[in-house]
Design an enzyme around this catalytic site. Structure first.
Site, PDB file in Angstrom:
ATOM      1  N   SER A 209       1.884   6.350 -35.389  1.00  0.00           N
ATOM      2  CA  SER A 209       2.177   5.707 -36.665  1.00  0.00           C
ATOM      3  C   SER A 209       1.853   6.734 -37.743  1.00  0.00           C
ATOM      4  O   SER A 209       1.143   7.715 -37.486  1.00  0.00           O
ATOM      5  CB  SER A 209       1.263   4.485 -36.815  1.00  0.00           C
TER       6      SER A 209
ATOM      7  N   TYR B 153      -7.282   0.380 -37.026  1.00  0.00           N
ATOM      8  CA  TYR B 153      -5.938   0.646 -36.459  1.00  0.00           C
ATOM      9  C   TYR B 153      -5.650   2.144 -36.540  1.00  0.00           C
ATOM     10  O   TYR B 153      -5.186   2.752 -35.567  1.00  0.00           O
ATOM     11  CB  TYR B 153      -4.890  -0.154 -37.230  1.00  0.00           C
TER      12      TYR B 153
HETATM   13  P1  NDP Z   1       5.965  -5.674 -31.729  1.00  0.00           P
HETATM   14  O1  NDP Z   1       4.857  -6.627 -31.958  1.00  0.00           O
HETATM   15  O2  NDP Z   1       7.366  -6.133 -31.863  1.00  0.00           O
HETATM   16  O3  NDP Z   1       5.829  -5.002 -30.288  1.00  0.00           O
HETATM   17  C1  NDP Z   1       4.604  -4.796 -29.643  1.00  0.00           C
HETATM   18  C2  NDP Z   1       4.914  -4.718 -28.158  1.00  0.00           C
HETATM   19  O4  NDP Z   1       3.702  -4.405 -27.453  1.00  0.00           O
HETATM   20  C3  NDP Z   1       5.428  -6.049 -27.606  1.00  0.00           C
HETATM   21  O5  NDP Z   1       6.518  -5.811 -26.737  1.00  0.00           O
HETATM   22  C4  NDP Z   1       4.250  -6.579 -26.809  1.00  0.00           C
HETATM   23  O6  NDP Z   1       4.712  -7.324 -25.686  1.00  0.00           O
HETATM   24  C5  NDP Z   1       3.609  -5.270 -26.352  1.00  0.00           C
HETATM   25  N1  NDP Z   1       2.216  -5.474 -25.957  1.00  0.00           N
HETATM   26  C6  NDP Z   1       1.177  -5.868 -26.736  1.00  0.00           C
HETATM   27  N2  NDP Z   1       0.074  -6.011 -25.999  1.00  0.00           N
HETATM   28  C7  NDP Z   1       0.414  -5.693 -24.725  1.00  0.00           C
HETATM   29  C8  NDP Z   1      -0.280  -5.660 -23.501  1.00  0.00           C
HETATM   30  N3  NDP Z   1      -1.587  -5.989 -23.430  1.00  0.00           N
HETATM   31  N4  NDP Z   1       0.371  -5.294 -22.372  1.00  0.00           N
HETATM   32  C9  NDP Z   1       1.700  -4.975 -22.428  1.00  0.00           C
HETATM   33  N5  NDP Z   1       2.413  -4.970 -23.556  1.00  0.00           N
HETATM   34  C10 NDP Z   1       1.776  -5.343 -24.684  1.00  0.00           C
HETATM   35  O7  NDP Z   1       5.684  -4.463 -32.719  1.00  0.00           O
HETATM   36  P2  NDP Z   1       6.352  -3.023 -32.949  1.00  0.00           P
HETATM   37  O8  NDP Z   1       7.648  -2.911 -32.262  1.00  0.00           O
HETATM   38  O9  NDP Z   1       6.283  -2.790 -34.395  1.00  0.00           O
HETATM   39  O10 NDP Z   1       5.261  -2.080 -32.256  1.00  0.00           O
HETATM   40  C11 NDP Z   1       5.584  -1.105 -31.276  1.00  0.00           C
HETATM   41  C12 NDP Z   1       4.730   0.129 -31.512  1.00  0.00           C
HETATM   42  O11 NDP Z   1       5.082   0.736 -32.751  1.00  0.00           O
HETATM   43  C13 NDP Z   1       3.222  -0.138 -31.592  1.00  0.00           C
HETATM   44  O12 NDP Z   1       2.541   0.882 -30.866  1.00  0.00           O
HETATM   45  C14 NDP Z   1       2.924  -0.022 -33.076  1.00  0.00           C
HETATM   46  O13 NDP Z   1       1.598   0.349 -33.322  1.00  0.00           O
HETATM   47  C15 NDP Z   1       3.915   1.056 -33.478  1.00  0.00           C
HETATM   48  N6  NDP Z   1       4.244   1.136 -34.902  1.00  0.00           N
HETATM   49  C16 NDP Z   1       4.796   0.064 -35.562  1.00  0.00           C
HETATM   50  C17 NDP Z   1       5.087   0.175 -36.915  1.00  0.00           C
HETATM   51  C18 NDP Z   1       5.648  -0.969 -37.704  1.00  0.00           C
HETATM   52  O14 NDP Z   1       5.657  -0.888 -38.961  1.00  0.00           O
HETATM   53  N7  NDP Z   1       6.142  -2.023 -37.073  1.00  0.00           N
HETATM   54  C19 NDP Z   1       4.841   1.413 -37.657  1.00  0.00           C
HETATM   55  C20 NDP Z   1       4.298   2.474 -36.851  1.00  0.00           C
HETATM   56  C21 NDP Z   1       4.018   2.328 -35.524  1.00  0.00           C
HETATM   57  P3  NDP Z   1       4.037  -8.641 -25.072  1.00  0.00           P
HETATM   58  O15 NDP Z   1       3.380  -9.393 -26.193  1.00  0.00           O
HETATM   59  O16 NDP Z   1       5.198  -9.352 -24.443  1.00  0.00           O
HETATM   60  O17 NDP Z   1       3.072  -8.128 -24.043  1.00  0.00           O
END
Ligand code: NDP
Length: 244
Positions: free
Chosen positions: A139, A153
């Site tokens: 990020s 975070y």
């Molecule tokens: P989402 O909440 O849409 O996606 C998060 C994903 O992580 C989901 O598919 C969730 O699936 C999965 N996840 C969470 N916990 C677990 C677990 N214990 N085991 C397996 N899978 C898990 O958010 P984003 O798409 O925004 O996030 C994706 C990445 O991008 C993250 O690393 C985030 O930090 C990063 N990011 C996001 C930004 C933003 O502004 N949105 C900016 C910069 C970075 P499920 O709950 O089904 O397990």
């Protein structure tokens, strides 16, 4: 435009049930890769997998046994692994004074421990492929701390950069490239799903108003994976133009 650039590649994407991970599964599949999407929400994964012809793997990256079994299941479904996209992430936006220790632990478990255990489990598969890619989702908060509510975070994402650099040194002899992607705001449910605080509400509003589309980030991942073997993209940082 990218059709065929990942022909023959076998890609595991974690956090594939929504947001950037879901978009990455779609983009890699559209580019010709065989893809496995891993997350906990089985039903969402199955719908996506059926739609794009991917494999759906239910696993929790915070549980080492579950994560290892998930990686092996993905490798079995795809006939091996050439690339792992460590995208699963968790967010909480709170100062240390107002934060919940369980949320700190969840962020560390998903963003740091989960990335490590998935990568470790994937290494034998990547090594036996003879080349490979590890792409770690960080990020903009992996390089700086944007506000007082983002310190924890940001600490987990700074750790992603440090782990990426260590892995790059470790895996260079094996021909495995290690990249980090550092987006600014992206319009996903990440903040909306985080524990409620005033700072969380501001962030969720900004993500929805000016955030990049998840597909904008997924496109960078396809680009990293599709570079020829002699080109290693170390880091991609991208922000919405309006983020400033
Ligand atoms: P989402 O909440 O849409 O996606 C998060 C994903 O992580 C989901 O598919 C969730 O699936 C999965 N996840 C969470 N916990 C677990 C677990 N214990 N085991 C397996 N899978 C898990 O958010 P984003 O798409 O925004 O996030 C994706 C990445 O991008 C993250 O690393 C985030 O930090 C990063 N990011 C996001 C930004 C933003 O502004 N949105 C900016 C910069 C970075 P499920 O709950 O089904 O397990």
């Amino acid at each position: 435009m990218t059709a065929g650039v990942l022909d023959g590649r076998r890609v595991l994407v974690t956090g594939a049930s929504s947001g950037i991970g879901e978009a990455t599964v779609r983009a890699c599949a559209a580019a010709g890769a065989r893809v496995a999407g891993l997350a906990r929400r089985t039903q969402r994964l199955r719908v996506l997998a059926d739609e794009v012809g991917a494999a759906a793997v239910t696993a929790d990256v915070t549980d080492a046994g579950s994560a290892r079994a998930g990686v092996d299941e993905a490798a079995a479904a795809l006939g091996g692994l050439d690339a792992v996209v460590n995208n699963a992430g968790a967010l909480s936006v709170a100062t240390v004074a107002e934060g919940d220790p369980e949320d700190w632990k969840r962020m560390l478990d998903v963003n740091v421990f989960g990335l490590l255990v998935i990568t470790q489990a994937a290494l034998p598969h990547l090594r036996s492929a003879g080349r490979g890619d590890v792409v770690n989702m960080s990020s903009m908060s992996g390089r700086r701390v944007p506000n007082a509510a983002s310190g924890v975070y940001a600490a987990t994402k700074h750790a992603v950069h440090a782990i990426t650099e260590g892995l790059r040194r470790e895996l260079h002899p094996d021909g495995i490239r290690v990249s980090v992607v550092a987006p600014g705001l992206v319009a996903t449910d990440l903040a909306a799903g985080a524990p409620a605080t005033a700072a969380r509400d501001r962030l969720a509003g900004l993500q929805a108003d000016i955030g990049l589309a998840p597909a904008d980030v997924a496109r960078q991942i396809v680009r990293i994976l599709s570079e020829p073997p002699h080109v290693a993209v170390h880091e991609v940082a991208l922000l919405p133009t309006d983020q400033g």
